[in-house]
Design a protein around this motif. Structure first.
Motif: not given
Length: 490
Positions: A218-232
Motif C-alpha cells: 500500500x505504501x509503495x502504490x499510494x493511489x490515494x490517502x486511504x492507502x497510507x491509513x490502511x498501511x498504518x
C-alpha cells in the motif's frame, strides 16, 4: 448374524470391498501430495515440482484446494511466479465454491465414515486462505502485474478479517470448554501432544507476515490517502502482536508522514525460514464389548508435530554502509498449532466415526463370508480385513511447505541501490534494488546448508529485479503471461 439375501449380492459386495481395499493399499489419492512435500523438505524442489504439478492436474474433488496451494507454494519457490499465481487462484476459486455449498455434506461425511476422513473435501484453514492470497499477490508483483497484485492483497485483507473472526470465536469456545475437556483429551497421547504452550497461539489471529506485506505494498502504490491509513492500521496490528520488533514503530511513522502520490523511498526485506508444523498420525486400539466378548476398533488420529531442526537463524543485511538484522514477524508454530487445537474435538469425532464405520463394514464382510463359505467366503473375509487395515489412516493433509518463522527488516533504500545478504551456505549475495518507491525483497531459507531463494521487485514499477544467485537467474525468471483481474477481490 445379519440377514443377507442373495448370493449375487454377496459376491458383488466382496468384489467391491476388494476394489476399495486394493486402492487403499496402493497409497490412496493423496500419495502424490505427500511425496511432493517430502521431496521439497529433502531439498529437491525440482522433483517436488514435477510431482506436485502432475498430482495437481487431477487430484480429485476432495483435494483440489490443498493440491493447488502446494503447487503454488513450490512453483513460487522455484521462481515460476506466473504459474504460481495461477495455482493459488485455482485454490481460492475452489474455496469460494466450497463456501457457497452447504456446510455439512451428507455424501462426503458418509464417504468418510466408510473409508477415511481424507475423502472429505479439504476446505483450507484460515491461515491457508490468508497466506495463499498473500503469496498470490507477491507472485503477481514478481511477474510484473502490479494491478493484479493489488487486487489479490485487497482480498487477503478480507481473508484476514475472516481469520480474526474465527479465532475470536475459537477463543470464546475454548474458555467455555476449559472446565469440561475430557473428550478432547481422551487419550494420554493426545493430552501430552496438545498440552504444549505453543498451541495457545496469538490472541489475535491476524498473520503479521500478510499484514506487513500488505502495508508495504500500500505504501509503495499510494493511489490515494486511504492507502497510507490502511498501511498504518496493518502496521499497528503487527506491532500489537510483535511489541519488541523495532522496525514496526519506524514504519508506522513513515506511514503517518506519507501522502498520496509520494511513496516513501524504502526497502522491506521479508525472511521466511524452516518448515511449519506438519501432520503425522498415531494409531490406537479402542476396545468394545460384543456378545459377551471383547473386540477392538483400530483407529488412526492426526497429530501435529514441529520441526525444531531445519531452520536458519535471522539474517543481517548490509545497505548504504549500515547493517540491519531482521526481527520476528510471525511464528507459524503458534498460528497452526492454535488452529489445530481448536479443531481437535471435531477432528477426533470424525476419525472415531470413520473407525466405527470401517469396523461395521468389516464385520458385515466377515458375516457374509461365513454365510457364503468356501473360497468365495474366504475372499470376502480377506477383503474385509484388508479393507479395515488399509483404510485406517488419519487425515494428514496440510500445507507442509509453509515456513516456520517469518522475520522482516525495513530501511531507507540505499542511494547505490545495492544490498548484501549473507547466506551461510553460499556466501554473500549482492542484490540490486530500485531507488525511489518501495522495494519488497523476499528471502526463503528452507534448512541449514541449503542456499537461499531470493527475489525482489519495486512495488511502483513491479516485476522481478534480480535473482540474487547469478547462476540461478536464468531459471528463476517469471512467466510474464497475460493476467486477468482478480476474480476473488471483494
Amino acid at each position: 448374524m445379519p440377514d443377507i439375501v442373495g448370493y449375487p449380492f454377496m459376491i458383488s459386495k466382496a468384489l467391491a470391498v476388494l476394489a476399495v481395499a486394493s486402492t487403499a493399499v496402493m497409497g490412496g489419492c493423496a500419495g502424490g501430495l505427500y511425496k511432493s512435500q517430502e521431496y521439497f523438505k529433502a531439498g529437491d524442489p525440482v522433483t517436488a515440482e514435477e510431482c506436485i504439478v502432475d498430482y495437481a492436474s487431477d487430484p480429485g474433488d476432495e483435494n483440489i484446494v490443498i493440491a493447488k496451494i502446494e503447487e503454488g507454494s513450490i512453483l513460487f519457490f522455484n521462481g515460476k511466479y506466473g504459474p504460481a499465481a495461477d495455482a493459488f487462484q485455482a485454490a481460492e476459486e475452489r474455496i469460494e465454491r466450497l463456501d457457497e455449498s452447504p456446510e455439512y455434506s451428507l455424501s462426503s461425511e458418509a464417504a468418510s465414515a466408510a473409508t477415511t476422513p481424507e475423502s472429505i473435501p479439504y476446505e483450507g484453514t484460515p491461515y491457508d486462505r490468508v497466506l495463499a492470497t498473500t503469496y498470490r499477490g507477491l507472485a503477481y508483483g514478481l511477474a510484473g502485474n502490479p494491478d493484479a497484485a493489488r487486487a489479490a492483497l485487497f482480498n487477503a485483507q478480507f481473508r484476514q478479517k475472516d481469520a480474526i473472526r474465527i479465532r475470536q470465536k475459537q477463543i470464546e469456545e475454548a474458555a467455555e470448554q476449559e472446565e469440561d475437556d475430557r473428550f478432547a483429551r481422551g487419550s494420554s497421547t493426545a493430552q501430552d501432544a496438545y498440552g504444549d504452550a505453543f498451541f495457545a497461539g496469538y490472541d489475535v489471529a491476524s498473520n503479521s507476515f500478510a499484514d506487513a506485506v500488505n502495508a508495504a505494498f500500500r505504501l509503495g502504490q499510494m493511489k490515494d490517502s486511504s492507502d497510507a491509513d490502511t498501511a498504518r492500521d496493518f502496521l499497528r496490528r503487527v506491532g500489537s502482536i510483535n511489541p519488541e520488533n523495532g522496525y514496526v514503530g519506524l514504519d508506522i511513522a513513515v506511514a503517518e508522514a506519507t501522502s498520496a502520490g509520494s511513496p516513501p523511498d524504502r526497502t522491506y526485506v521479508f525472511f521466511a525460514t524452516g518448515y511449519g508444523p506438519y501432520r503425522d498420525e498415531f494409531k490406537i486400539a479402542i476396545p468394545y464389548a460384543v456378545d459377551g466378548g471383547l473386540r477392538t476398533v483400530q483407529a488412526a488420529f492426526p497429530i501435529l508435530r514441529r520441526d525444531e531442526l531445519n531452520f536458519a537463524q535471522p539474517i543481517t543485511i548490509e545497505a548504504g554502509g549500515d547493517r540491519y538484522t531482521v526481527e520476528t514477524l510471525a511464528d507459524m508454530d503458534r498460528i497452526v498449532g492454535a488452529d489445530f487445537k481448536a479443531r481437535l474435538r471435531s477432528i477426533i469425532i470424525r476419525h472415531v466415526v470413520s473407525a466405527v464405520g470401517r469396523e461395521l463394514i468389516a464385520t458385515g464382510a466377515r458375516a457374509a463370508g461365513e454365510e457364503i463359505g468356501g473360497v468365495e467366503g474366504a475372499l470376502v473375509n480377506i477383503a474385509g480385513a484388508i479393507y479395515k487395515t488399509a483404510q485406517n489412516r488419519a487425515d494428514r493433509r496440510s500445507w507442509a511447505t509453509l515456513p516456520k518463522y517469518y522475520y522482516y527488516a525495513s530501511f531507507e533504500t540505499p542511494e547505490d541501490g545495492t544490498l548484501s545478504i549473507n547466506d551461510p551456505a553460499s556466501g554473500p549475495y549482492s542484490i540490486d534494488v530500485e531507488p525511489g518507491g518501495v522495494n519488497i525483497v523476499h528471502v526463503r531459507a528452507t534448512r541449514p546448508g541449503f542456499r537461499f531463494q531470493i527475489a525482489n521487485f519495486n512495488v511502483g514499477t513491479s516485476g522481478l529485479r534480480a535473482a540474487a544467485d547469478p547462476a540461478a537467474a536464468a531459471e528463476s525468471q517469471p512467466s510474464l503471461q497475460e493476467e486477468t483481474p482478480d476474480a476473488n477481490a471483494r
